[in-house]
Design an enzyme around this catalytic site. Structure first.
Site, short mmCIF file in Angstrom:
data_model
loop_
_atom_site.label_atom_id
_atom_site.label_comp_id
_atom_site.label_asym_id
_atom_site.label_seq_id
_atom_site.Cartn_x
_atom_site.Cartn_y
_atom_site.Cartn_z
N ALA A 22 2.86 34.61 -26.48
CA ALA A 22 3.72 35.45 -27.31
C ALA A 22 4.50 34.57 -28.29
O ALA A 22 4.95 33.48 -27.91
CB ALA A 22 4.68 36.25 -26.45
N ILE A 49 4.45 30.45 -24.79
CA ILE A 49 5.30 30.89 -25.89
C ILE A 49 5.01 30.05 -27.13
O ILE A 49 4.98 28.82 -27.06
CB ILE A 49 6.80 30.78 -25.53
CG1 ILE A 49 7.12 31.79 -24.41
CG2 ILE A 49 7.69 31.03 -26.75
CD1 ILE A 49 8.53 31.66 -23.87
N GLU A 50 4.74 30.72 -28.27
CA GLU A 50 4.62 30.02 -29.55
C GLU A 50 5.97 30.16 -30.24
O GLU A 50 6.39 31.27 -30.59
CB GLU A 50 3.52 30.65 -30.43
CG GLU A 50 3.43 29.97 -31.80
CD GLU A 50 2.50 30.70 -32.78
OE1 GLU A 50 1.93 31.73 -32.40
OE2 GLU A 50 2.38 30.22 -33.93
N LEU A 51 6.64 29.03 -30.40
CA LEU A 51 7.94 29.06 -31.06
C LEU A 51 7.74 28.60 -32.51
O LEU A 51 7.45 27.44 -32.77
CB LEU A 51 8.91 28.13 -30.33
CG LEU A 51 10.34 28.13 -30.88
CD1 LEU A 51 11.01 29.49 -30.66
CD2 LEU A 51 11.16 27.02 -30.23
N SER A 100 5.31 25.76 -33.28
CA SER A 100 4.34 26.07 -34.33
C SER A 100 4.98 25.89 -35.69
O SER A 100 6.12 26.31 -35.91
CB SER A 100 3.87 27.52 -34.13
OG SER A 100 3.29 28.00 -35.29
#
Lengths: 263, 395, 395, 263
Positions: A22, A49-51, A100
């Site tokens: 997410a 988690i894609e931050l 990211s």
């Protein structure tokens, strides 16, 4: 790849359960909220988690993430604060976090300091949207030395031969972007067919980033690959949703998780 | 695809394949005499090449003993150099079996050039253009509309005109088989920098022959540099000749201490729009919005060959402020009756500074990238503002 | 000064001497190789001559089996053929020791061309222009203003734009030693018709060479005829060659039964603006105001050589309505991406009618007198009006 | 030249009295008024009348006569009415009348009908503003056959040599136009000098048309040549002057006549 991340991937393989990644834009609308949202994602069933580190020109993202990035940029968040965010998240959660961004933010920071920050934040890797596999060797190597991953992207325009080449060099998982900010250019059947071809030549997990916005679609996508990356829908929920955001977000993640696990 | 450490193809994976396809088609095209003949015929018969090399005896005399010359892309079809590029792209598109062209345009000039060549070769044209740019360039928009160009309006109040290129590229990523992508900027992913420079090199090749015939022995070649497409086409032929000093002139806007467009002079290397090159960015790597009264110079980054030339010292890059460019355009009008674009006015302004430092028998050639009709309203406003300032303080 | 029974020098006595002086200077100038060299150099180096001969394969294919070509004065300096004339006049003025140019302009194009060449050769420029014309041609006026041209506004609500030429001539009559008179019209007193035709004959000479080189064998040469300067320059070289049919296309406005500008087709011989030629006049000999959407065709009379060609049957004169011209301009834009003036659109419209009547291996060459940027707003209005008419009656 | 006109010229020569030619635009504001005005001119001392036939484009006339012509054109006066005007004037007056126009009106009418009309109207000649001497031979000859004159124009740009040539071909008198609708381009001294040169080579009377608008200037001009042609000032008086026009005109003509005769 560190053990945190490899555990997620191994676990998924063993349980045959789709990986749920997410995405959030850091500091949208402010940094503390991001920490709360990350926890919600982790608590409600996200595996990764894609931050997203805001960039002035998120060329390859759609309108939702472009707007979120613009909002987040106004917060003028520095690297130290990102590191702190990572550290505070780790105080309570072990969900892997992939930072990211676009390549210029890496270059501007400098590769070594960039990796140092990832380590300090206890992140698990990086996604660089505009760094195609062929231009990424050096960064991948440097990250790898720090036990961090650089998952490569694949797309509808990626030929099977090219896929082989990319998958061979992949250190973790691959992200399939079925769109480039625009509409998907493939039918469900074409997608299924392509995934079959890819799976036949590589066992690396493939996460589908395909404008998933509900449980039904999450289930449909994850049926043909190894997981789902949900970005825009997540960020859109956060966009100006007022004080109920955390609850809404929790429900949405729960719902998606359930959808993926339904089969 | 590399110019020293610069260049490359920094794009989303979805674009890698389409770009490689263009690169492969380009390699074959330039090895195909039939293709080159078609291209040359378009340049000759439709675009009106060669464009002249014009001596400016009055202006030269006024400013010293050396001679000033202009290489005149303002006399090219459409009034600027982009027609050359549009012709090449349209031919490539036909060769690759594409049905349409997609690109972006800040002034509408490149959009109109693509629309024109598209129509001539039976291709549809789709142009991404910022809403503000459309408002400030009504002529260009009208021209595109009459050509039947489909204009996709990009609303980007925060991020300025650089977004139109991103949107065009993004669109192409999802329609690579139907469209041929036509960036207006030289700062684009490989193969575009080498491809556009090649197709624009006609300008320099022509100029070299004309310079020799005219018994002109230039000390300096001066050209405006936004993303640097025109300058790359103009300089390439002369780059190996170490006796001529090449000067690229960028837009200093209202001054280098404020907002400007001097990517080489005042930027640093970075990746943007698919290429590694000099770039206007803050310390965090966020791209800065370029600012120059000349829309064609208002670009955040520069083609990678310029980055290499800058590092090698082969081309000298300078920046000229808006008002100097306006004054140069006005001076050329007054002394020689020629109306060139504000972009070209930047190069001219620098040449006018160099001129008094030269001796008899020495020459300067300024590359004129386009005509100035679209700047007439701006010139008028500038003149009014100058007058107001003179009569005691800006009102 | 005579073309059969046409031509002459019908002016107030005050102008006889000044005109004779110009005639004498002209005779000497064209016998002076140095002068001709200067002129050729201006054409070559400043105006960008030769202008191309452009084949239109798509449009040709669409309309039959013959081939359509354009001779492209829209690519000349300033975007139209008048630069050729302005260059010649300015050189003549310098040769005669005049300090300034005086002329008139309906569209501002000729005024800007004179202003440009005047500046280049150190001459001041004074242009008479009707107030209404100024209102409908803002670009031309702006261009002249930025060039520093002095504009004398002529108020003539009753008598239309023909008065500007009269006023310029009248002014010259009292300042013949300081000013060189530059009529925009070929319908002017001797020596102007022969002088301008000579200076414009470059167009035809170039075209002939290009036609031969391109292996083009024209059945028809078609050109727009207002006063006919451009057409005279284009046709003269071909007039002796009886195998090519020359066609002059005039403005029929909204139809020959109403107001129009078809002086040859629908006028009769008379004296106006100093020359005896075909003329729009009523039965009392009062001059009628010409009417055509193309300002350059909106002229009451025609150069005397056209009158002679018409009587000899050497050139065939026809008239085309505004709406046909608009449609031809639009078709050229859509099929070939070229934007030509509404004046040229008249010639093109006629050529498009001829095209389907020809066979393979036959050619038509249309003379394009200028670019169509200034017509963009009119094209838009026409398109809107057509659309309104289609959707049930004109609103 | 008919006897009416030759008498005026002879008389002036004998008496050394300047010739006074006064101009009016026919049908300005309407034809009956023109008849009245012609009578006033004749009664108050004009030796010759120039009757200007309105033309759509009076290129070489100044603004006053341009406006008057535009007004007169709206009256749509035909040739028959002009003939009648001449005939009615002749019922009471013998002052010679020269019909003045632009060449296209002559050509449009046809030279023969044009001359026939002049004869029928009992006019004495024609002035054609845009027909220079060199282009006028045929018309002059045709007029001459009908005993009508075509006085040529001379101007500041007319060289002495050219003057000789024109004067030789002149059948009556010459009209010096010191302006071409614009301002005079000569000083009084230059004018005097030029007249001296001209008079030395020809004895034809020269009438000066030089924006004469008052008695003083009329006297000044006529001192150096053989008479004065007053046009614009006359027409300007008529322009919208209301019911008093006839009286005002009479007073003005008287005044001019007195000025010329003062010496």
């Amino acid at each position: 790849m560190n053990s945190r991340l490899s555990r997620v991937i191994e676990q998924a393989k063993i349980t045959q359960r789709p990986i749920f990644m997410a995405a959030l834009v850091a500091a949208d609308p402010y940094l503390d909220a991001t920490l709360d949202y990350m926890k919600v994602l982790a608590d409600e069933g996200a595996d990764l988690i894609e931050l997203i580190l805001p960039f002035s020109d998120p060329t390859y993202h759609g309108a939702v993430i472009q707007r979120a990035s613009a909002r987040a940029l106004r917060e003028e968040v520095g690297w130290d604060e990102i590191v702190t965010l990572g550290q505070r998240f780790r105080e309570t959660h072990q969900t892997p976090v992939i930072l990211s961004t676009y390549y210029n933010r890496v270059l501007s920071r400098g590769v070594t300091p960039f990796i140092a920050s990832l380590c300090a934040a206890d992140f698990d890797g990086a996604l660089v949207t505009d760094l195609p596999f062929d231009e990424s060797e050096k960064l991948r190597a440097a990250l790898s030395e720090a036990n961090l991953v650089l998952p490569p992207f694949i797309a509808p325009t990626t030929s099977l031969e090219r896929f082989k080449h990319i998958a061979q060099g992949c250190d973790s998982f691959l992200v399939w972007t079925g769109h480039t900010g625009g509409d998907p250019t493939m039918t469900a059947q074409q997608f299924e067919q392509r995934m079959r071809e890819f799976k036949a030549v590589s066992s690396r997990p493939i996460l589908g980033s395909m404008k998933v916005a509900d449980a039904e679609r999450a289930r449909m996508v994850s049926r043909h690959c190894d997981g789902v990356l949900v970005g825009s829908a997540m960020v859109w929920l956060i966009e100006g949703r007022g004080s109920q955001t955390t609850d809404t977000l929790a429900a949405f993640v729960r719902d998606l998780r359930a959808g993926m696990d339904a089969e | 695809g590399r110019y020293g450490r610069f260049g490359g193809r920094f794009v989303a994976e979805a674009l890698w394949g389409p770009l490689q396809e263009v690169a492969d088609a380009y390699e074959l095209a330039v090895a195909d005499p039939q293709f080159l003949k078609q291209f040359d015929e378009l340049l000759d018969r439709r675009l009106g090449r060669p464009t002249p090399l014009t001596p400016l005896p009055r202006l030269s005399e006024k400013l010293g003993r050396a001679r000033l010359w202009l290489k005149r892309e303002d006399l090219c079809q459409g009034g600027n150099f982009t027609a050359n590029l549009a012709a090449a792209y349209a031919l490539m598109a036909v060769r690759m079996g594409r049905k349409a062209l997609v690109g972006e345009s800040a002034t509408g000039e490149f959009g109109a050039a693509l629309g024109a060549m598209g129509n001539a070769l039976g291709l549809k044209t789709l142009i991404f253009m910022g809403r503000e740019d459309q408002d400030s360039e009504p002529m260009g928009v009208r021209r595109m509309k009459e050509l039947g160009v489909k204009i996709e309006t990009v609303d980007a109040p925060i991020r300025g005109r650089k977004i139109a290129q991103s949107e065009a590229l993004r669109f192409w990523g999802t329609h690579p088989d139907d469209y041929f992508y036509c960036p207006s900027s030289l700062a684009a992913p490989d193969p575009y920098p080498r491809m556009s420079a090649f197709f624009l090199s006609t300008i320099g090749v022509e100029a070299r022959v004309q310079i020799e015939r005219a018994d002109c022995t230039p000390e300096y070649l001066v050209a405006p540099v936004g993303s640097g497409g025109f300058a790359a086409g103009f300089f390439a032929e002369f780059a190996p000749n170490e006796t001529i000093q090449l000067v690229g002139v960028q837009g200093a806007g209202e001054g280098l201490s404020g907002r400007h467009a001097a990517s080489v002079v005042n930027g640093r290397p970075g990746v943007f729009q698919g290429t590694y090159s000099f770039l206007l960015q803050d310390e965090d790597g966020q791209i800065l919005a370029p600012a120059s009264a000349a829309a064609g110079l208002s670009v955040a980054n520069v083609g990678p060959q310029h980055a290499q030339w800058a590092e090698q010292g082969r081309v000298h890059y300078v920046a000229v402020e808006d008002r100097e460019a306006y004054k140069a355009v006005q001076m050329l009008l007054k002394e020689e009756g020629l109306l060139v674009s504000l972009e070209s006015g930047h190069a001219l302004a620098y040449a006018l500074k160099l001129l008094p430092t030269l001796d008899e028998g020495q020459d300067i050639v300024v590359g004129i990238s386009g005509a100035g009709e679209r700047d007439l309203a701006r010139l008028e406003a500038f003149r009014a503002a100058e007058k107001a300032a003179e009569s005691g303080g800006r009102a």
